[in-house]
Enzyme design. Sequence first.
Site, PDB file in Angstrom:
ATOM      1  CB  SER A  26      -0.971  -0.007   1.179  1.00  0.00           C
ATOM      2  OG  SER A  26      -1.928  -1.023   0.978  1.00  0.00           O
ATOM      3  CB  THR A  71      -3.759  -4.694   6.328  1.00  0.00           C
ATOM      4  OG1 THR A  71      -3.809  -5.944   5.663  1.00  0.00           O
ATOM      5  CG2 THR A  71      -2.367  -4.500   6.928  1.00  0.00           C
ATOM      6  CE  LYS A  75      -8.326  -6.177   5.839  1.00  0.00           C
ATOM      7  NZ  LYS A  75      -8.778  -6.754   4.557  1.00  0.00           N
ATOM      8  CG  ASP A 112     -11.085  -5.656   1.757  1.00  0.00           C
ATOM      9  OD1 ASP A 112     -10.153  -4.997   1.272  1.00  0.00           O
ATOM     10  OD2 ASP A 112     -11.083  -6.084   2.920  1.00  0.00           O
ATOM     11  N   GLY A 138     -14.442 -20.978  -0.230  1.00  0.00           N
ATOM     12  CA  GLY A 138     -13.854 -20.404   0.992  1.00  0.00           C
ATOM     13  C   GLY A 138     -14.895 -19.612   1.764  1.00  0.00           C
ATOM     14  CB  ALA A 139     -16.680 -19.914   4.510  1.00  0.00           C
ATOM     15  N   GLY A 141     -12.971 -14.192   6.062  1.00  0.00           N
ATOM     16  CA  GLY A 141     -13.324 -12.773   5.980  1.00  0.00           C
ATOM     17  C   GLY A 141     -13.390 -12.275   4.548  1.00  0.00           C
ATOM     18  CB  ILE A 227      -8.941 -12.885  -3.390  1.00  0.00           C
ATOM     19  CG1 ILE A 227      -8.714 -13.995  -2.379  1.00  0.00           C
ATOM     20  CG2 ILE A 227     -10.421 -12.752  -3.699  1.00  0.00           C
ATOM     21  CD1 ILE A 227      -9.091 -13.527  -0.992  1.00  0.00           C
ATOM     22  N   GLY A 250      -5.831 -11.436  -9.033  1.00  0.00           N
ATOM     23  CA  GLY A 250      -6.245 -10.744  -7.813  1.00  0.00           C
ATOM     24  C   GLY A 250      -5.560  -9.408  -7.551  1.00  0.00           C
TER      25      GLY A 250
HETATM   26  P1  ATR Z   1      -9.774 -14.971   6.381  1.00  0.00           P
HETATM   27  O1  ATR Z   1      -8.347 -14.566   6.591  1.00  0.00           O
HETATM   28  O2  ATR Z   1     -10.237 -14.755   4.959  1.00  0.00           O
HETATM   29  O3  ATR Z   1     -10.731 -14.507   7.412  1.00  0.00           O
HETATM   30  P2  ATR Z   1      -8.981 -17.736   6.920  1.00  0.00           P
HETATM   31  O4  ATR Z   1      -9.336 -18.246   8.242  1.00  0.00           O
HETATM   32  O5  ATR Z   1      -7.556 -17.468   6.611  1.00  0.00           O
HETATM   33  O6  ATR Z   1      -9.891 -16.537   6.539  1.00  0.00           O
HETATM   34  O7  ATR Z   1      -9.563 -18.776   5.879  1.00  0.00           O
HETATM   35  C1  ATR Z   1      -9.164 -18.856   4.603  1.00  0.00           C
HETATM   36  C2  ATR Z   1     -10.017 -19.839   3.812  1.00  0.00           C
HETATM   37  O8  ATR Z   1      -9.127 -20.764   3.208  1.00  0.00           O
HETATM   38  C3  ATR Z   1     -11.007 -20.647   4.619  1.00  0.00           C
HETATM   39  O9  ATR Z   1     -12.183 -20.767   3.871  1.00  0.00           O
HETATM   40  C4  ATR Z   1     -10.300 -21.990   4.765  1.00  0.00           C
HETATM   41  O10 ATR Z   1     -11.144 -23.100   4.929  1.00  0.00           O
HETATM   42  P3  ATR Z   1     -11.536 -23.654   6.410  1.00  0.00           P
HETATM   43  O11 ATR Z   1     -12.659 -22.781   6.881  1.00  0.00           O
HETATM   44  O12 ATR Z   1     -11.961 -25.056   6.192  1.00  0.00           O
HETATM   45  O13 ATR Z   1     -10.306 -23.540   7.266  1.00  0.00           O
HETATM   46  C5  ATR Z   1      -9.619 -22.082   3.437  1.00  0.00           C
HETATM   47  N1  ATR Z   1      -8.522 -23.062   3.432  1.00  0.00           N
HETATM   48  C6  ATR Z   1      -7.354 -22.983   4.094  1.00  0.00           C
HETATM   49  N2  ATR Z   1      -6.612 -24.066   3.848  1.00  0.00           N
HETATM   50  C7  ATR Z   1      -7.329 -24.869   3.025  1.00  0.00           C
HETATM   51  C8  ATR Z   1      -7.125 -26.139   2.400  1.00  0.00           C
HETATM   52  N3  ATR Z   1      -5.985 -26.840   2.573  1.00  0.00           N
HETATM   53  N4  ATR Z   1      -8.089 -26.619   1.598  1.00  0.00           N
HETATM   54  C9  ATR Z   1      -9.229 -25.950   1.409  1.00  0.00           C
HETATM   55  N5  ATR Z   1      -9.509 -24.759   1.966  1.00  0.00           N
HETATM   56  C10 ATR Z   1      -8.571 -24.208   2.756  1.00  0.00           C
END
Ligand code: ATR
Length: 288
Positions: A26, A71, A75, A112, A138-139, A141, A227, A250
């Site tokens: 940034s 960041t 956040k 974002d 993915g689920a 943030g 992303i 991304g």
């Molecule tokens: P954020 O930083 O976006 O809040 P994070 O906790 O880092 O989120 O999660 C990143 C995403 O990558 C999650 O959806 C995670 O899946 P889980 O909820 O099952 O942990 C996904 N992820 C990380 N490693 C993975 C893997 N080896 N296979 C599939 N999905 C994965």
Amino acid sequence: MTDLVTVTGHGRIAGVIGWPVAHSQSPRLHGFWLRRYGVDGAYVPLAVDPTHVEEAIRALPYLGFRGSNVTVPHKETAFRLSDRLTERARRIGAVNTLIVEPDGTLLGDCTDGYGFIENLKAGASGWQGPAGPAVVIGAGGAARAVIVALLDAGVPEIRLSNRTRERAERLAREFGPAVTVVDWDHRASALADAAVVVNTTTQGMQGHPALDLSLDRLPESAVVTDIVYTPLETPLLAAARAHGCVTVDGLGMLLHQARPGFAAWFGVEPEVDDALRAHVLAGMKRAL
Ligand code: ATR
């Protein structure tokens, strides 16, 4: 090459609060715009550890900052400390952009989702939200910001698949019937008739394994975006390109999410173009 930006005593100051923050592009990104638009101002990296982030954020108005980006991992704290929130920050549940208002209060914004959708529109000119279903992998943030942005763009249906199903279900519940959960084992079948596919996980990032997703069922007309931007072409994007799909990397999300903050702090609506992209890419290569 050093970025020489002249700042007078009247200069407008903003920065990025993170921990760690040294990897952040940034300062380089905003530095490019400051120089391009001849702004009397500066944008600085602010390494703030989690035990002191509240004090640091509360101090911004007293230090004369116009605001800051926020960041990882701050956040959610920025969200909590904001005096007011934009509608999109409230819906995403996080703040990546703080704006110090003239009365010294903090407005929290989350750009974002905006950055994600602007990048998608710029990279896939034919794509329109209402064109068809989206599949979001993915689920975390990042997924929440992407889902809000896709719904706002008019996507009729979002199929959400996450390795840990429970997390996808919790996220989907926030959005109502347009967001459905697809079991991780069935993620490949969810791609049939999809108009856009988004990876929001860390899979495919340098040092991580590739996202395990077969594209056999995906129509060639679909747009695939990630992303992750290190590497620029993730294994998912390479496979999608080979499959005949339009792909959007991304990096543009990072560039576009910066626009609203720059406009608020420095008073100029900045443009994302190839010169900015090349400048940020060169910084990333130097950091490797
Ligand atoms: P954020 O930083 O976006 O809040 P994070 O906790 O880092 O989120 O999660 C990143 C995403 O990558 C999650 O959806 C995670 O899946 P889980 O909820 O099952 O942990 C996904 N992820 C990380 N490693 C993975 C893997 N080896 N296979 C599939 N999905 C994965």
